[in-house]
Motif scaffolding. Structure first.
Motif, short mmCIF file in Angstrom:
data_model
loop_
_atom_site.label_atom_id
_atom_site.label_comp_id
_atom_site.label_asym_id
_atom_site.label_seq_id
_atom_site.Cartn_x
_atom_site.Cartn_y
_atom_site.Cartn_z
N SER A 27 0.80 -1.22 0.00
CA SER A 27 0.00 0.00 0.00
C SER A 27 0.84 1.27 0.00
N ARG A 28 2.16 1.16 0.13
CA ARG A 28 3.03 2.33 0.00
C ARG A 28 3.18 2.74 -1.46
N LEU A 29 2.75 1.86 -2.37
CA LEU A 29 2.82 2.15 -3.79
C LEU A 29 1.51 2.76 -4.27
N LEU A 30 1.60 3.82 -5.03
CA LEU A 30 0.44 4.43 -5.65
C LEU A 30 0.01 3.62 -6.88
N ALA A 31 1.00 3.19 -7.65
CA ALA A 31 0.78 2.32 -8.81
C ALA A 31 2.11 1.74 -9.23
N ILE A 32 2.06 0.69 -10.04
CA ILE A 32 3.27 0.07 -10.59
C ILE A 32 3.29 0.34 -12.08
N GLU A 33 4.33 1.01 -12.53
CA GLU A 33 4.49 1.38 -13.94
C GLU A 33 5.43 0.37 -14.60
N LEU A 34 4.94 -0.34 -15.59
CA LEU A 34 5.80 -1.33 -16.24
C LEU A 34 7.04 -0.69 -16.84
N MET A 35 6.85 0.37 -17.63
CA MET A 35 7.96 0.95 -18.38
C MET A 35 7.66 2.40 -18.71
N ASN A 36 8.70 3.20 -18.74
CA ASN A 36 8.57 4.59 -19.14
C ASN A 36 8.71 4.71 -20.66
N ARG B 274 -2.93 -6.06 -5.49
CA ARG B 274 -3.88 -4.98 -5.21
C ARG B 274 -3.44 -3.64 -5.76
N VAL B 275 -2.15 -3.48 -6.05
CA VAL B 275 -1.66 -2.19 -6.54
C VAL B 275 -1.98 -2.06 -8.02
N PRO B 276 -2.58 -0.96 -8.46
CA PRO B 276 -2.93 -0.78 -9.87
C PRO B 276 -1.69 -0.76 -10.77
N LEU B 277 -1.87 -1.15 -12.02
CA LEU B 277 -0.79 -1.22 -13.00
C LEU B 277 -0.91 -0.08 -14.00
N SER B 278 0.25 0.34 -14.54
CA SER B 278 0.27 1.49 -15.43
C SER B 278 1.42 1.36 -16.41
N VAL B 279 1.45 2.27 -17.39
CA VAL B 279 2.55 2.39 -18.36
C VAL B 279 2.85 3.87 -18.53
N GLY B 280 4.13 4.24 -18.59
CA GLY B 280 4.52 5.64 -18.78
C GLY B 280 4.25 6.08 -20.21
N SER B 281 3.16 6.80 -20.42
CA SER B 281 2.69 7.15 -21.77
C SER B 281 2.99 8.60 -22.09
N TYR C 70 -2.42 0.55 -24.16
CA TYR C 70 -2.06 0.05 -22.84
C TYR C 70 -3.28 -0.48 -22.09
N ARG C 71 -4.45 0.06 -22.40
CA ARG C 71 -5.66 -0.45 -21.75
C ARG C 71 -5.92 -1.88 -22.17
N THR C 72 -5.67 -2.21 -23.45
CA THR C 72 -5.87 -3.59 -23.89
C THR C 72 -4.87 -4.52 -23.23
N TRP C 73 -3.73 -4.00 -22.83
CA TRP C 73 -2.76 -4.83 -22.11
C TRP C 73 -3.24 -5.13 -20.69
N GLU D 31 -4.37 0.09 -15.73
CA GLU D 31 -5.50 0.56 -14.94
C GLU D 31 -5.41 2.04 -14.59
N VAL D 32 -4.22 2.60 -14.64
CA VAL D 32 -4.00 4.02 -14.39
C VAL D 32 -3.30 4.58 -15.62
N TYR D 33 -3.86 5.63 -16.21
CA TYR D 33 -3.32 6.17 -17.46
C TYR D 33 -2.43 7.37 -17.18
N GLN D 34 -1.50 7.61 -18.08
CA GLN D 34 -0.55 8.70 -17.93
C GLN D 34 -0.46 9.51 -19.22
N CYS D 35 0.03 10.73 -19.11
CA CYS D 35 0.49 11.48 -20.26
C CYS D 35 1.60 12.42 -19.82
N HIS D 36 2.46 12.79 -20.77
CA HIS D 36 3.62 13.65 -20.50
C HIS D 36 3.52 14.91 -21.34
#
Length: 387
Positions: free
Chosen positions: A192-201, A226-233, A242-245, A248-253
């Motif tokens: 629970s110390r993690l906000l989300a896990i990002e596979l790759m930037n 339990r920690v949501p998964l994400s990708v650095g987009s 990434y949603r099809t992968w 669960e948490v989306y990003q943009c830069h």
């Protein structure tokens, strides 16, 4: 405490509530925890944390120690005292999140030490009311040769791919990065110390990188906790892939913009994407108005040029970077870009920037020493631009 149990899907509030209820760290609906032993780094200001009324629920920074130029240098040369000092600085401007990446190269050399260092980092972050968006792989930089991994020259040191391009391109070599994912997930998939896990930037630039990332996400999803998964987009549309992968948490830069109007349009698109998908969309890289251009001198931090727009939009965000340092990418360094809020001694580059970022918590007050100067150890970069 599963996010999906809380909300039916990992909405923004569901993601935040998972950590707040499970760990009591500083996110929406939680008071946050601060360590009194770090009083020295809080001198001149002591953050308040009225999270229930905060205009922005995820208020983060990208973090590297000042003199670490890539993920290997952060974790291989890990200094607990530096980490404890820097993360305390984050509490002075009421941040409640950090974005960092692991190092596959460090894990290959010293997995036990990396595990202990990661535990120290996450515990220190939690003690300062910070949750971590933690990336497993880095898709930006050069190949991690020994020279690139060890280079600390401010003029030439670079970020590195993690893992190497050779590994990402060759399916026969994917077993080891899969082991790395499983090693990490066995320890932290329910952390629970993690906000989300990002596979790759930023895997979206090259086909070989995308093939690798898609395959690794399958391994990650098979280990899902339990920690949501994400990708650095880099942008909002990439999240469709990434949603099809299973992201669960989306990003943009969007680090830079020429006009406020341009940035307002982006923030409206983020809001629309959240409403359309029912998922959090975080602005996980931003810096300033007026992109730097080579041959026009140095370009200091100017978060106050964008922070009020982000605050009014209420968009969760992570800025480059907590610590004052030359730009991550060498080509930006050659344009004279320096980023960051805090010098190593706790002075800030700009009190206006510190106030603008802290205002996202609902508290715009900040006091402390201001020093708008390049660090002495980075003078070679400034001189190369101005000479």
């Amino acid at each position: 405490m599963n996010v999906r149990m809380l909300e039916g899907n990992p909405t923004r509030r569901g993601v935040l509530r998972f950590g707040a209820i499970a760990a009591g760290v500083g996110v929406a609906g939680s008071s946050g925890r601060r360590t009194e032993s770090d009083a020295d780094c809080l001198s001149g200001d002591r953050g308040t944390n009225g999270e229930a009324d905060a205009p922005v629920d995820v208020r983060g920074a990208i973090y590297f120690p000042s003199r670490a130029y890539n993920t290997f240098q952060m974790w291989h040369g890990y200094d607990p005292d530096v980490i404890e000092r820097d993360l305390c600085y984050a509490s002075r401007i009421n941040l409640n999140a950090l974005r960092v990446w692991l190092s596959f190269e460090t894990w290959r050399r010293e997995p036990l030490r990396l595990g202990l260092r990661l535990e120290h980092f996450l515990t220190t972050a939690a003690n300062h009311g910070l949750r971590v968006l933690l990336g497993i792989f880095e898709g930006i930089g050069l190949n991690p040769t020994e020279r690139q991994l060890q280079n600390t020259d401010p003029l030439t040191a670079r970020p590195v791919f993690s893992p190497s391009r050779e590994i990402m391109e060759q399916r026969t070599r994917w077993n080891l990065p899969r082991r790395f994912i499983r090693w990490f997930m066995e320890r932290h998939r329910d952390d629970s110390r993690l906000l989300a896990i990002e596979l790759m930037n930023e895997p979206g630039w090259k086909p070989w990188k995308m093939r690798f990332a898609r395959a690794m996400f399958r391994t990650l999803a098979n280990q899902r906790g339990r920690v949501p998964l994400s990708v650095g987009s880099t942008n909002i549309p990439n999240n469709r892939d990434y949603r099809t992968w299973g992201s669960e948490v989306y990003q943009c830069h969007k680090n830079f913009a020429h006009t406020e109007g341009q940035y307002r349009r982006l923030l409206r698109r983020i809001d629309a994407a959240e409403r359309r998908t029912g998922r959090p969309v975080w602005l996980t890289e931003w810096q300033r108005l007026a992109p730097p251009r080579k041959g026009t001198g140095t370009h200091p931090p100017n978060y106050a040029s964008l922070a009020p727009l982000i605050r009014r939009a209420g968009v969760g965000n992570f800025f480059w970077s907590l610590m004052v340092k030359p730009a991550y990418q060498v080509y930006r360094r050659k344009q004279g870009l320096i980023s960051g809020i805090f010098h190593e001694d706790g002075a800030v580059w700009s009190a206006d920037d510190a106030r603008a970022i802290k205002a996202m918590s609902g508290d715009p007050t900040f006091s402390g020493e201001e020093r708008s100067e390049w660090p002495s150890w980075a003078e070679s970069v400034r001189n190369a631009v101005t000479d």
